[in-house]
Write a protein that holds these residues in place. Structure first.
Motif, PDB file in Angstrom:
ATOM      1  N   THR A  60      53.022  50.174  35.056  1.00 49.60           N
ATOM      2  CA  THR A  60      54.296  49.725  35.622  1.00 49.60           C
ATOM      3  C   THR A  60      55.391  50.632  35.492  1.00 49.60           C
ATOM      4  OG1 THR A  60      54.708  48.413  33.441  1.00 49.60           O
ATOM      5  CG2 THR A  60      53.313  47.422  34.928  1.00 49.60           C
ATOM      6  N   ARG A  61      55.366  51.731  34.940  1.00 54.58           N
ATOM      7  CA  ARG A  61      56.631  52.412  34.795  1.00 54.58           C
ATOM      8  C   ARG A  61      56.926  53.368  36.162  1.00 54.58           C
ATOM      9  NH1 ARG A  61      53.932  55.015  30.331  1.00 54.58           N
ATOM     10  NH2 ARG A  61      54.239  57.094  31.788  1.00 54.58           N
ATOM     11  N   ASP A  62      58.232  53.742  36.140  1.00 54.24           N
ATOM     12  CA  ASP A  62      58.384  54.283  37.604  1.00 54.24           C
ATOM     13  C   ASP A  62      58.161  55.790  37.727  1.00 54.24           C
ATOM     14  OD1 ASP A  62      60.441  54.252  39.810  1.00 54.24           O
ATOM     15  OD2 ASP A  62      61.681  55.717  38.960  1.00 54.24           O
ATOM     16  N   ASP A  63      57.790  56.050  36.438  1.00 55.84           N
ATOM     17  CA  ASP A  63      57.163  57.612  36.242  1.00 55.84           C
ATOM     18  C   ASP A  63      55.541  57.598  36.429  1.00 55.84           C
ATOM     19  OD1 ASP A  63      56.506  56.735  33.933  1.00 55.84           O
ATOM     20  OD2 ASP A  63      57.326  58.592  32.657  1.00 55.84           O
ATOM     21  N   GLN A  64      55.012  56.559  37.037  1.00 55.98           N
ATOM     22  CA  GLN A  64      53.886  56.358  37.354  1.00 55.98           C
ATOM     23  C   GLN A  64      53.478  55.978  38.689  1.00 55.98           C
ATOM     24  OE1 GLN A  64      53.066  53.303  34.197  1.00 55.98           O
ATOM     25  NE2 GLN A  64      51.686  54.625  33.140  1.00 55.98           N
ATOM     26  N   TYR A  65      52.404  56.739  39.247  1.00 56.55           N
ATOM     27  CA  TYR A  65      52.310  56.778  40.903  1.00 56.55           C
ATOM     28  C   TYR A  65      50.837  56.396  41.318  1.00 56.55           C
ATOM     29  CZ  TYR A  65      56.208  59.921  39.465  1.00 56.55           C
ATOM     30  OH  TYR A  65      57.328  60.400  39.272  1.00 56.55           O
ATOM     31  N   VAL A  66      51.224  55.904  42.731  1.00 56.21           N
ATOM     32  CA  VAL A  66      50.100  55.814  43.465  1.00 56.21           C
ATOM     33  C   VAL A  66      49.991  56.505  44.727  1.00 56.21           C
ATOM     34  CG1 VAL A  66      49.669  53.281  42.702  1.00 56.21           C
ATOM     35  CG2 VAL A  66      51.054  53.429  44.393  1.00 56.21           C
ATOM     36  N   ILE A  67      48.894  56.506  45.207  1.00 59.11           N
ATOM     37  CA  ILE A  67      48.698  57.077  46.453  1.00 59.11           C
ATOM     38  C   ILE A  67      47.890  56.222  47.405  1.00 59.11           C
ATOM     39  CG2 ILE A  67      47.187  59.064  47.954  1.00 59.11           C
ATOM     40  CD1 ILE A  67      47.554  60.543  45.018  1.00 59.11           C
ATOM     41  N   THR A  68      48.676  55.492  48.524  1.00 60.97           N
ATOM     42  CA  THR A  68      48.374  54.485  49.181  1.00 60.97           C
ATOM     43  C   THR A  68      47.913  54.901  50.565  1.00 60.97           C
ATOM     44  OG1 THR A  68      50.738  54.031  49.557  1.00 60.97           O
ATOM     45  CG2 THR A  68      49.322  52.912  47.827  1.00 60.97           C
ATOM     46  N   PHE A  69      47.350  53.872  51.497  1.00 61.22           N
ATOM     47  CA  PHE A  69      47.199  54.189  52.730  1.00 61.22           C
ATOM     48  C   PHE A  69      46.368  55.443  53.148  1.00 61.22           C
ATOM     49  CE2 PHE A  69      51.029  51.515  53.092  1.00 61.22           C
ATOM     50  CZ  PHE A  69      50.487  50.354  53.992  1.00 61.22           C
ATOM     51  N   ASN A  70      45.270  55.839  52.211  1.00 61.25           N
ATOM     52  CA  ASN A  70      44.488  56.763  52.364  1.00 61.25           C
ATOM     53  C   ASN A  70      45.276  58.366  52.253  1.00 61.25           C
ATOM     54  OD1 ASN A  70      41.583  56.088  52.342  1.00 61.25           O
ATOM     55  ND2 ASN A  70      42.052  55.264  54.364  1.00 61.25           N
ATOM     56  N   GLY A  71      46.265  58.233  51.625  1.00 61.41           N
ATOM     57  CA  GLY A  71      47.145  59.392  51.506  1.00 61.41           C
ATOM     58  C   GLY A  71      48.558  59.409  52.374  1.00 61.41           C
ATOM     59  N   ALA A  72      48.698  58.541  53.253  1.00 64.89           N
ATOM     60  CA  ALA A  72      50.039  58.233  53.959  1.00 64.89           C
ATOM     61  C   ALA A  72      51.144  58.333  53.238  1.00 64.89           C
ATOM     62  CB  ALA A  72      49.676  57.615  55.109  1.00 64.89           C
ATOM     63  N   VAL A  73      51.245  57.606  52.050  1.00 62.48           N
ATOM     64  CA  VAL A  73      52.039  57.246  51.438  1.00 62.48           C
ATOM     65  C   VAL A  73      51.694  57.578  49.941  1.00 62.48           C
ATOM     66  CG1 VAL A  73      53.667  55.227  50.625  1.00 62.48           C
ATOM     67  CG2 VAL A  73      52.646  55.262  52.932  1.00 62.48           C
ATOM     68  N   VAL A  74      52.929  58.295  49.062  1.00 62.64           N
ATOM     69  CA  VAL A  74      52.612  58.511  47.942  1.00 62.64           C
ATOM     70  C   VAL A  74      54.062  57.933  47.449  1.00 62.64           C
ATOM     71  CG1 VAL A  74      52.769  60.386  46.133  1.00 62.64           C
ATOM     72  CG2 VAL A  74      51.701  60.638  48.342  1.00 62.64           C
ATOM     73  N   GLU A  75      54.042  57.272  46.316  1.00 62.91           N
ATOM     74  CA  GLU A  75      55.072  56.273  45.771  1.00 62.91           C
ATOM     75  C   GLU A  75      54.781  56.077  44.420  1.00 62.91           C
ATOM     76  OE1 GLU A  75      55.114  52.310  47.882  1.00 62.91           O
ATOM     77  OE2 GLU A  75      53.165  52.631  48.303  1.00 62.91           O
ATOM     78  N   SER A  76      55.852  55.727  43.529  1.00 67.92           N
ATOM     79  CA  SER A  76      55.673  55.236  42.314  1.00 67.92           C
ATOM     80  C   SER A  76      55.243  53.940  42.410  1.00 67.92           C
ATOM     81  CB  SER A  76      57.085  55.235  41.394  1.00 67.92           C
ATOM     82  OG  SER A  76      57.810  54.280  42.153  1.00 67.92           O
ATOM     83  N   VAL A  77      54.741  53.495  41.094  1.00 64.73           N
ATOM     84  CA  VAL A  77      54.271  52.277  41.070  1.00 64.73           C
ATOM     85  C   VAL A  77      55.330  51.032  41.282  1.00 64.73           C
ATOM     86  CG1 VAL A  77      52.323  52.815  39.309  1.00 64.73           C
ATOM     87  CG2 VAL A  77      54.315  51.878  38.688  1.00 64.73           C
ATOM     88  N   THR A  78      56.539  51.340  41.161  1.00 63.12           N
ATOM     89  CA  THR A  78      57.592  50.504  41.423  1.00 63.12           C
ATOM     90  C   THR A  78      58.132  50.415  42.827  1.00 63.12           C
ATOM     91  OG1 THR A  78      59.156  52.360  40.975  1.00 63.12           O
ATOM     92  CG2 THR A  78      58.447  50.667  39.060  1.00 63.12           C
ATOM     93  N   GLY A  79      57.457  51.230  43.736  1.00 67.84           N
ATOM     94  CA  GLY A  79      57.650  51.363  45.372  1.00 67.84           C
ATOM     95  C   GLY A  79      58.715  52.333  45.571  1.00 67.84           C
ATOM     96  N   ARG A  80      58.949  53.409  44.911  1.00 68.69           N
ATOM     97  CA  ARG A  80      59.886  54.344  45.094  1.00 68.69           C
ATOM     98  C   ARG A  80      58.966  55.605  45.919  1.00 68.69           C
ATOM     99  NH1 ARG A  80      60.818  59.184  42.208  1.00 68.69           N
ATOM    100  NH2 ARG A  80      60.002  58.022  40.131  1.00 68.69           N
TER     101      ARG A  80
END
Length: 269
Positions: A60-80
């Motif tokens: 849940t921290r802002d310095d943790q990340y997800v790769i969504t939409f098969n790579g089209a979006v890279v963002e923090s778990v907080t949506g940054r």
């Protein structure tokens, strides 16, 4: 080789066949994070569809990340958002016309995770897609699409046999203008050119200052191959497709047999 970043597919990799995170999987991921390893979920889903699993894993921290939409979006778990690449202009009209001509159920997913379809007779897989991703579902004719909508990916969905028959023509007709990915047996996904999970992992690695040979990726399907080809250690699940296994460095046990936890314990912990 020291692994500093682990990228994990969700469906049939993080989740077992009952579509839940096993306690052993959760414990291994928690231990990796505690050891200072970056862990990123990497999925075709939008952030809204990934968030329940992030919360379950305590990510849940802002310095943790997800790769969504098969790579089209890279963002923090907080949506940054660190990186995002939308579909080409007029994609909704172009793809809707192709879908209508070939009798394929079709929708787009916008940057706010809303699913938008021109289909009045909404396909069951579109409904499932919306439910799994906690997404809104709108029906909009091409001319009625709001001007502020930012489409991130298009999807042709339906039963496996129908998409098997359509896939070659989709690639031949649309492949020059879109990245075409078979994301599971019931979805053909279309993103902006150059988008795939590998490009998303590369964007995150650059942000974190991590080299490809310091990254492990785990997955099971064709849409995981691009990240397999980018990272230093590619791990295919035992339940994965033959195509995915052919691009992996190693094959672990299945998603029902602690495959992800075993790989983390062996190569990271």
């Amino acid at each position: 080789m020291t692994i500093k970043l682990v990228c994990i597919d969700i469906d049939d990799t993080l989740l077992n066949s009952k579509r839940v995170v096993m306690p052993t999987t959760r414990d291994a991921i928690t231990a990796a994070i505690a050891a200072g390893v970056h862990v990123a979920l990497c999925s075709g889903r939008p952030l809204a569809g990934v968030r329940p699993f992030l919360n379950e894993l305590g990510m849940t921290r802002d310095d943790q990340y997800v790769i969504t939409f098969n790579g089209a979006v890279v963002e923090s778990v907080t949506g940054r958002v660190l990186h995002n690449k939308r579909l080409p202009e007029n994609a909704y009209a172009t793809l809707a016309a192709y879908a209508r001509e070939h009798n394929l159920p079709f929708n787009i997913v916008d940057a706010d995770s809303t699913i938008i379809t021109p289909d009045r007779d909404i396909d069951a897989f579109t409904v499932v897609q919306a439910a799994e991703n906690s997404a809104g579902l709108l029906v909009r004719d091409v001319g009625d699409l709001a001007t502020d909508v930012v489409p991130i990916k298009g999807i042709f969905c339906g039963d496996e046999a129908m998409l098997d028959a359509a896939e070659d023509d989709v690639r031949a007709t649309l492949g020059a203008d879109y990245a075409v990915i078979r994301a599971g047996r019931n979805f053909i996904e279309l993103m902006a050119p150059g988008v795939d999970k590998g490009s998303g992992v590369a964007q995150l690695a650059a942000h974190l200052g991590i080299n490809p040979d310091e990254i492990m990726a785990l997955g099971d399907e064709g849409n995981d191959i691009a990240m397999f080809d980018y990272v230093g250690l590619a791990v295919a699940m035992g339940n994965g497709s033959d195509e995915a296994k052919a691009h992996a460095n190693v094959v672990t046990a299945s998603n029902d047999d602690d495959g992800l936890a075993l790989a983390l314990k062996k190569y990271v912990l």
